[in-house]
Enzyme design. Sequence first.
Site, PDB file in Angstrom:
ATOM      1  N   ASP B 199       4.738  76.161  79.324  1.00  0.00           N
ATOM      2  CA  ASP B 199       3.907  76.828  80.320  1.00  0.00           C
ATOM      3  C   ASP B 199       3.572  75.879  81.462  1.00  0.00           C
ATOM      4  OD1 ASP B 199       0.685  78.455  80.274  1.00  0.00           O
ATOM      5  OD2 ASP B 199       2.556  78.969  81.275  1.00  0.00           O
ATOM      6  N   ASP B 345      -1.352  84.874  76.755  1.00  0.00           N
ATOM      7  CA  ASP B 345      -2.469  83.976  76.500  1.00  0.00           C
ATOM      8  C   ASP B 345      -3.316  84.477  75.357  1.00  0.00           C
ATOM      9  OD1 ASP B 345      -2.856  83.629  80.058  1.00  0.00           O
ATOM     10  OD2 ASP B 345      -1.652  82.457  78.655  1.00  0.00           O
TER      11      ASP B 345
END
Lengths: 250, 424
Positions: B199, B345
């Site tokens: 990420d 997330d």
Amino acid sequence: MTVAAGIGYTLLALGPSLSLFVAVISRKPFLTLTLLSSTLVWLMSLIALSAVWRAFLPFKTATWWPYSLLILTSVALQEALRLFLWRVNKRMEEMLDAYADRVSKPRLYITDKMQIALAGGMGHGVAHAVFFCISLLTPAFGPATYYVEKCSKIPFFLVSSIMALAFVTIHTFSMVIAFNGYSEGNKKDQYFAPVVHLAAGVFTLINLASGGCVVGIPLLYVMAIVTLVHCGNTVWRRLTDNRSMETNLQ
Amino acid sequence: MEQNPRPRTVLETCGEEIIRIVTPVSICMLLVVILVSVLNRGSSLDDGLSFATMATMAYSESSSDSIWDKLKGALLNSLVFVAVVTVATFLMVLLFYFKCTKFLKYYMGFSSLLVLGFMGGEIAIFLIKASSFPVDCFTFAVALYNFTVVGVMAVFLSRMAIFVTQAYLVVIGVLVAYWFTLLPEWTTWGLLVAMSLYDLAAVLLPGGPLRLLVELAMDRDEDIPALVYEARPVISDAGLGDGVVRRRVWREGRGDFDEDQRLRSDLVPGSSLRTYIYGESESERNIVDAEDGRALGGDSELAAPLMQHINIRMNSLENAVSSENLALEGIGLGSSGAIKLGLGDFIFYSVLVGRAAMYDFMTVYACYLAVIAGLGITLLLLAFYRKALPALPFSVLLGVLFYLLTRLLLESFVVQCSINLLMF
């Protein structure tokens, strides 16, 4: 001792905090954030303490002085943390006041400041209850229960819940007293919180003796009641002073 | 008794945006923890899934391997997973570049159908088995069908009630996170760390796929079709004295921003800054066939980039704005617009906490606090740096750190103190 007992122990330790949370803290999102941050800070202090003391535990001796050293260092660290939190709180109040000026809203009232202190204290209390009591309750949801030899009349989970309730009260309200003391410069209030915390920690040392919890826990509750009463007096005095000041100004 | 109620202070509404995003994240984590503790009680925790999945393609862990083998195996699994996710994200960037947004939307709807229908159905069957709930298969089939169809419509259409959409997105997050917790332990932790590093790279490096996606979307001023959770926007009229908070349903497309401009132009003059935080692109594993218990051959991946928008309105007259004031601007009274958090997330936070739940509840509490702290730090950094930031790294790395510290250090300390009834 079944799910019902487990839930009962949880509510015993955290019931008043839950009602306080729902009634006061959940209404203002900033207070919830304060609660979460102070819980995190308390957890970090606990981890720091455990990092230091891990090498020495479990104590092989049955004497009480290693335990008292442990309590002493822990309380010292957490009181130093309270001072640090006061500085952060002051900075936060300044920022909020500056922001309020920018959006032309009134500055923080005294009740607002006390609510922030309450949320901070409750964060500490909830962290204590969660890590010292609730996280050990997992076996309590099962079919059996557990007794400690030193305090063999009531189950261990019940004893720890009762102690956790006293500590939650002490942590929550001594933060209000301490912040009041720092903002007013009142020495008595400033020393109140560390003294009470230390006294409460020392009283739990009495539990080391066999059957000591019969004496130790009521003493702990005495400290909790003293904290409650003193906090009530301080807040009342502060609010009436403030109100009389406001009426004098008008 | 006061004659007139005092005007409200900033304390009433400051921080509401953050709470609006922390609450669903917490609910998702709570549901995953409950699922894990109810369903994983009896089974052995080390074996994990007995069939092959994409995440365990390279190496299937078994409890008899040595630590070094497990570490190597976990690393290998994570690398394979991250490679697949990278390829899928680049594919998505390509499709978005060629304006195949219809295809992406349909694909999103299809993948949520699979998640809600198959994974949801399977977990429902586990729950029914665990609680011996009496229900016949026809009722179950009808209920599942209805549940799935409404869920697909909630994800697909933009006209659904916002609460229903939010609830279904949280449910999808819970289901996927639960399946991830069934992976072997070392693989799960390796996967979490690898995904947060990916990420970081994908959003911040110049050639990263997510950064390309963001820039494309910004150039065209479009929304990326993806599974994102939107919080309700908070609008409070600073002009009014009573501070009434009005809510506005988020509308898709640019019409929303124009209306925002008109609404805000008389209240807070200034330019509007659009800032993004990005989650990561997520690929799902193979779908498990319920009857055989073995993986289907098909490679149904869900590539859904996950992003987080924060619209921060800045007062252009204020030049010397400190970083903290920016944060307050972003989350306080002056801002409007919804915060969007990518579903990936949600999923990876919940996987972390779910894995912690498989050890003990003390790790759950510590990891929960760490994840929320990481989320808060990310939001603050966003307000400070005002550019695209990844949402995973801080939370996951803090979570893993706190897990290790709690498991190794804190637990024995607290147990020792509590057993002797020593508290402070």
